[in-house]
Design a protein around this motif. Structure first.
Motif, short mmCIF file in Angstrom:
data_model
loop_
_atom_site.label_atom_id
_atom_site.label_comp_id
_atom_site.label_asym_id
_atom_site.label_seq_id
_atom_site.Cartn_x
_atom_site.Cartn_y
_atom_site.Cartn_z
N GLU A 1 8.76 6.51 -5.01
CA GLU A 1 8.19 5.19 -5.23
C GLU A 1 9.18 4.29 -5.97
O GLU A 1 9.94 4.74 -6.83
CB GLU A 1 6.90 5.32 -6.05
CG GLU A 1 6.08 4.04 -6.12
CD GLU A 1 5.52 3.64 -4.77
OE1 GLU A 1 5.46 2.42 -4.50
OE2 GLU A 1 5.14 4.53 -3.98
N MET A 2 9.16 3.02 -5.62
CA MET A 2 10.02 2.03 -6.27
C MET A 2 9.51 1.72 -7.67
O MET A 2 8.31 1.82 -7.95
CB MET A 2 10.07 0.75 -5.44
CG MET A 2 8.73 0.10 -5.24
SD MET A 2 8.72 -1.09 -3.89
CE MET A 2 9.00 -0.05 -2.46
N GLU A 3 10.42 1.36 -8.57
CA GLU A 3 10.04 0.93 -9.91
C GLU A 3 9.47 -0.49 -9.86
O GLU A 3 9.67 -1.22 -8.89
CB GLU A 3 11.26 0.98 -10.84
CG GLU A 3 11.85 2.36 -11.00
CD GLU A 3 13.08 2.34 -11.89
OE1 GLU A 3 13.42 1.25 -12.42
OE2 GLU A 3 13.70 3.40 -12.06
N GLU A 46 -0.50 -6.31 1.59
CA GLU A 46 -1.50 -7.37 1.55
C GLU A 46 -0.93 -8.65 2.15
O GLU A 46 0.29 -8.85 2.17
CB GLU A 46 -1.93 -7.63 0.11
CG GLU A 46 -2.69 -6.49 -0.55
CD GLU A 46 -4.05 -6.30 0.07
OE1 GLU A 46 -4.69 -7.31 0.47
OE2 GLU A 46 -4.49 -5.13 0.16
N PRO A 47 -1.78 -9.53 2.68
CA PRO A 47 -1.27 -10.82 3.17
C PRO A 47 -0.55 -11.57 2.04
O PRO A 47 -0.87 -11.40 0.86
CB PRO A 47 -2.55 -11.56 3.59
CG PRO A 47 -3.54 -10.48 3.86
CD PRO A 47 -3.22 -9.38 2.89
N PRO A 48 0.43 -12.38 2.39
CA PRO A 48 1.20 -13.09 1.35
C PRO A 48 0.31 -14.05 0.57
O PRO A 48 -0.67 -14.59 1.12
CB PRO A 48 2.28 -13.84 2.14
CG PRO A 48 1.75 -13.92 3.53
CD PRO A 48 0.91 -12.70 3.74
N PRO A 49 0.62 -14.28 -0.71
CA PRO A 49 -0.19 -15.21 -1.51
C PRO A 49 -0.03 -16.64 -1.02
O PRO A 49 0.84 -16.96 -0.20
CB PRO A 49 0.37 -15.02 -2.92
CG PRO A 49 1.76 -14.52 -2.72
CD PRO A 49 1.73 -13.69 -1.47
N ARG A 50 -0.89 -17.50 -1.53
CA ARG A 50 -0.88 -18.90 -1.14
C ARG A 50 0.49 -19.53 -1.41
O ARG A 50 1.08 -19.34 -2.47
CB ARG A 50 -1.96 -19.65 -1.92
CG ARG A 50 -2.12 -21.12 -1.51
CD ARG A 50 -3.22 -21.75 -2.35
NE ARG A 50 -3.43 -23.13 -1.95
CZ ARG A 50 -4.22 -23.53 -0.97
NH1 ARG A 50 -4.91 -22.63 -0.30
NH2 ARG A 50 -4.35 -24.81 -0.68
N HIS A 61 0.85 -1.19 0.00
CA HIS A 61 0.00 0.00 0.00
C HIS A 61 0.89 1.24 0.00
O HIS A 61 2.09 1.15 0.27
CB HIS A 61 -0.91 0.01 1.22
CG HIS A 61 -1.79 -1.22 1.31
ND1 HIS A 61 -2.23 -1.74 2.52
CD2 HIS A 61 -2.29 -2.03 0.35
CE1 HIS A 61 -2.97 -2.81 2.29
NE2 HIS A 61 -3.02 -3.00 0.98
N ALA A 62 0.30 2.36 -0.29
CA ALA A 62 1.07 3.61 -0.27
C ALA A 62 1.55 3.87 1.16
O ALA A 62 0.74 3.83 2.11
CB ALA A 62 0.21 4.76 -0.76
N PRO A 63 2.83 4.13 1.37
CA PRO A 63 3.33 4.36 2.74
C PRO A 63 2.87 5.73 3.28
O PRO A 63 2.56 6.65 2.51
CB PRO A 63 4.84 4.32 2.58
CG PRO A 63 5.08 4.73 1.17
CD PRO A 63 3.92 4.22 0.38
N ASN A 66 0.37 -6.92 9.22
CA ASN A 66 0.97 -6.69 7.92
C ASN A 66 1.32 -5.21 7.74
O ASN A 66 0.94 -4.57 6.75
CB ASN A 66 0.02 -7.14 6.80
CG ASN A 66 -0.17 -8.64 6.80
OD1 ASN A 66 0.77 -9.39 7.08
ND2 ASN A 66 -1.38 -9.09 6.50
N GLU A 67 2.01 -4.67 8.74
CA GLU A 67 2.50 -3.30 8.65
C GLU A 67 3.71 -3.14 9.56
O GLU A 67 3.94 -3.95 10.47
CB GLU A 67 1.41 -2.29 9.03
CG GLU A 67 0.98 -2.35 10.49
CD GLU A 67 -0.01 -1.25 10.82
OE1 GLU A 67 -0.78 -0.84 9.93
OE2 GLU A 67 -0.03 -0.80 11.98
#
Length: 617
Positions: free
Chosen positions: A609-611, A538-542, A524-526, A566-567
């Motif tokens: 922001e990161m690329e 976001e929570p990690p994917p499966r 998310h935007a910091p 998750n922060e």
């Protein structure tokens, strides 16, 4: 016939019935042995056997033009009848055979030659070991970058108030970082990994340069002027802990990278500790070249020649010119001895079937030394002789990233095919082409089976390339001597330097510290302020268990799903105006996948922001 021959020698006897039958001058061309059924019906045509009948019918299905072309190709493959005997006729034979005549004149007895050979081996060994005693190699110091050293790099402590001795071989400037290595928002690749150093751009060592802890120690020593690239050197490294702001300077042929923030591990070189120790690989090369040339000139036995060259060159490569990576001199010796016996077995096999046919009866001593031995040294010293070729590894990414790699590969493939066609023609003249085509058809079929194995990748290493191509050089021609010597050198370098790596390897084994191609966290935007910044995701994917955060290329935080939020909030001092670099990756157990590119929390509190896409550890 029998009777007439005996009469010429004054001997006569009455020939028996069998002799009379063989000796008769009557015409029996119409006579044939046939069964009763054949006598009953002479008008029936004789049918060929079942197999021949099927081949005949199959041949009739092939169009006449194709049958003609196929017959012509088959006849060409068979070669001339009788085949040519390929043998090298020495240029200036009296000069080339002079060393052999010298040995035969002064040492006519076999036992004298054996004693001289043993004395020669003893002098060679003692000279080599005496020079080698002064050459010891060490590796790089352990950096605190990435997540390999744990949270805050604690697994790599101590960071300061510690010193240790080091020794660098010659030509360390050639050592490059092959996989991309993240340094803040930069990627270091295909260059010596050196970060920081002295502020000035001179050449002499001034004792002021400080380097980031993940820099290559020997390349950094050359950059600072502490040791010489051509001779190597020894000294003492001093760990100085956390350091801020590493400048970029170009010194002694190496341009260092800049890093404008802090890093928990840094080092410098202790002034006054650089000693006069030198890497003596070049004097050792002179010793080995002289002794191998002498054994080549003064021996006619292929077995003595090849065994002496193979053993001497193997230990030269493994202990001097291109030693394997190891922690100490004794580890290097252990590795080299462990690979020696399997290497000797392979050497015996290709000597029996490839080397001996090419060298037996060859008395062109100077041509053998220049063509075979000279090219063998070229192959054994590939870390120098082929270093100009801009191909580090034959991977699609390396070929795309390295300038000139594709053109170089095209030239190499073209040259290889020209060599292959030349050897095919020579094998045809010698009448050996059909069986070699069968052999290489079997080899190609086996490689195709390996390619089809799921979950593994085919890798043609140095030694495998030599084993595959050496059978095609089992001819006594000048080109064959060149190719054979080069391939034997490749085999020696591959086994001594890298060992017997498998022809099939897993993707993880090939990856090293390269990209995993894993998913990246969704951020998310910091929320950024002057003295703190909060990240959420976001929570990690499966299939993934958590998230790792790198700050200035060092892991500072990790959270696991179900145990942590998750922060995460990072805080700095109010007067701290340095840039901070943040990268995020997914966790699986204690290991991490790919990290994002670096986003920058700048000194004024703003967020850059990161690329898109991954960076590299």
């Amino acid at each position: 016939m029998v009777g007439s021959h005996d009469q010429e020698n004054g001997l006569t006897h009455e020939p028996d019935e069998n002799t009379r039958l063989l000796d008769t001058s009557e015409d029996y061309s119409a006579f044939s042995i046939r069964g009763e059924q054949d006598d009953a019906d002479d008008s029936l045509p004789q049918r060929p056997s079942s197999r021949r009948w099927k081949l005949h019918e199959l041949r009739k299905q092939i169009p006449e033009p194709l049958r003609t072309v196929g017959s012509g190709i088959a006849q060409w493959v068979k070669g001339p009848d009788p085949p040519l005997v390929l043998k090298i006729n020495p240029l200036f034979p009296s000069i080339q055979n002079a060393p052999l005549r010298f040995v035969d004149r002064f040492l006519p007895k076999r036992k004298h030659k054996i004693l001289l050979l043993l004395a020669f081996y003893f002098i060679w060994l003692t000279t080599f070991v005496g020079v080698l005693h002064h050459s010891i190699f060490v590796g790089d110091i352990e950096g605190a970058g990435g997540n390999g050293c744990g949270i805050d790099g604690n697994n790599c402590r101590p960071f300061s108030n510690s010193t240790f001795a080091f020794r660098c071989p010659a030509d360390c400037r050639r050592t490059q970082q092959l996989n991309p290595h993240a340094v803040g928002d930069q990627n270091a690749e295909y260059r010596p990994l050196v970060i920081g150093g002295p502020q000035s751009s001179g050449h002499a060592f001034d004792g002021d340069g400080i380097y980031r802890g993940d820099s290559f120690i020997c390349a950094s020593a050359i950059h600072s002027g502490f040791v010489s690239n051509s001779k190597g050197g020894c000294g003492v490294v001093r760990l100085v802990g956390t350091h801020d702001s590493f400048p970029s300077t170009k010194r002694n042929g190496i341009e260092s990278l800049a890093f404008d923030s802090s890093f928990p591990l840094s080092f410098s070189f202790a002034k006054g500790t650089n000693s006069e120790c030198k890497d003596l690989r070049w004097p050792l090369l002179a010793v080995s070249v002289i002794f191998t040339a002498l054994i080549s000139l003064f021996t006619r036995s292929p077995a003595i020649f090849f065994s002496s060259i193979f053993i001497g060159m193997y230990f030269h490569v493994g202990l001097a010119s291109d030693p394997p990576n190891a922690g100490s001199y004794y580890d290097i010796i252990s590795l080299i001895l462990g690979r020696f016996l399997p290497g000797c077995f392979c050497a015996f096999v290709f000597y029996r079937y490839c080397i001996r046919p090419a060298l037996t009866g060859l008395e062109a001593q100077i041509e053998k030394t220049v063509l075979w031995l000279g090219m063998c040294w070229v192959g054994a010293l590939t870390n120098y002789t082929f270093d100009f070729i801009p191909i580090a590894r034959l991977t699609p990414r390396d070929l795309a990233q390295q300038p000139g790699a594709k053109a170089a590969l095209a030239i190499i493939v073209t040259v290889i095919w020209l060599i292959v066609f030349g050897q095919i023609y020579a094998l045809r003249l010698a009448g050996k082409l059909p069986r070699y085509l069968a052999l290489y058809a079997l080899i190609c079929g086996t490689l195709l089976i390996f390619v089809a194995v799921p979950g593994l990748n085919l890798r043609i290493h140095h030694y495998i390339l030599a084993l595959l191509l050496l059978p095609g050089t089992a001819l006594q021609t000048r080109p064959s001597l060149i190719y054979q010597g080069l391939l034997v050198g490749f085999f020696i370098n591959g086994v001594a330097r890298w060992g017997f790596d498998s022809i099939l390897q897993t993707p993880a084994a090939l990856q090293g510290d390269g990209q995993f191609f894993s998913p990246l966290p969704i951020l998310h935007a910091p929320v950024a302020y002057a003295d703190n910044i909060t990240f959420s995701w976001e929570p990690p994917p499966r299939g993934w268990e958590g998230t790792s955060v790198l700050v200035n290329d060092v892991e500072r935080w990790r959270s696991y799903e179900g145990y942590d939020l998750n922060e995460w909030t990072f805080t700095r001092r109010s007067n701290d105006e340095r840039n901070y670099y943040f990268r995020f990756g997914l966790l699986l157990g204690s290991g991490a996948g790919d990290y994002t590119k670096a986003g920058v929390w700048e000194g004024d509190g703003s967020w850059r922001e990161m690329e898109e896409g991954p960076s590299f550890a």
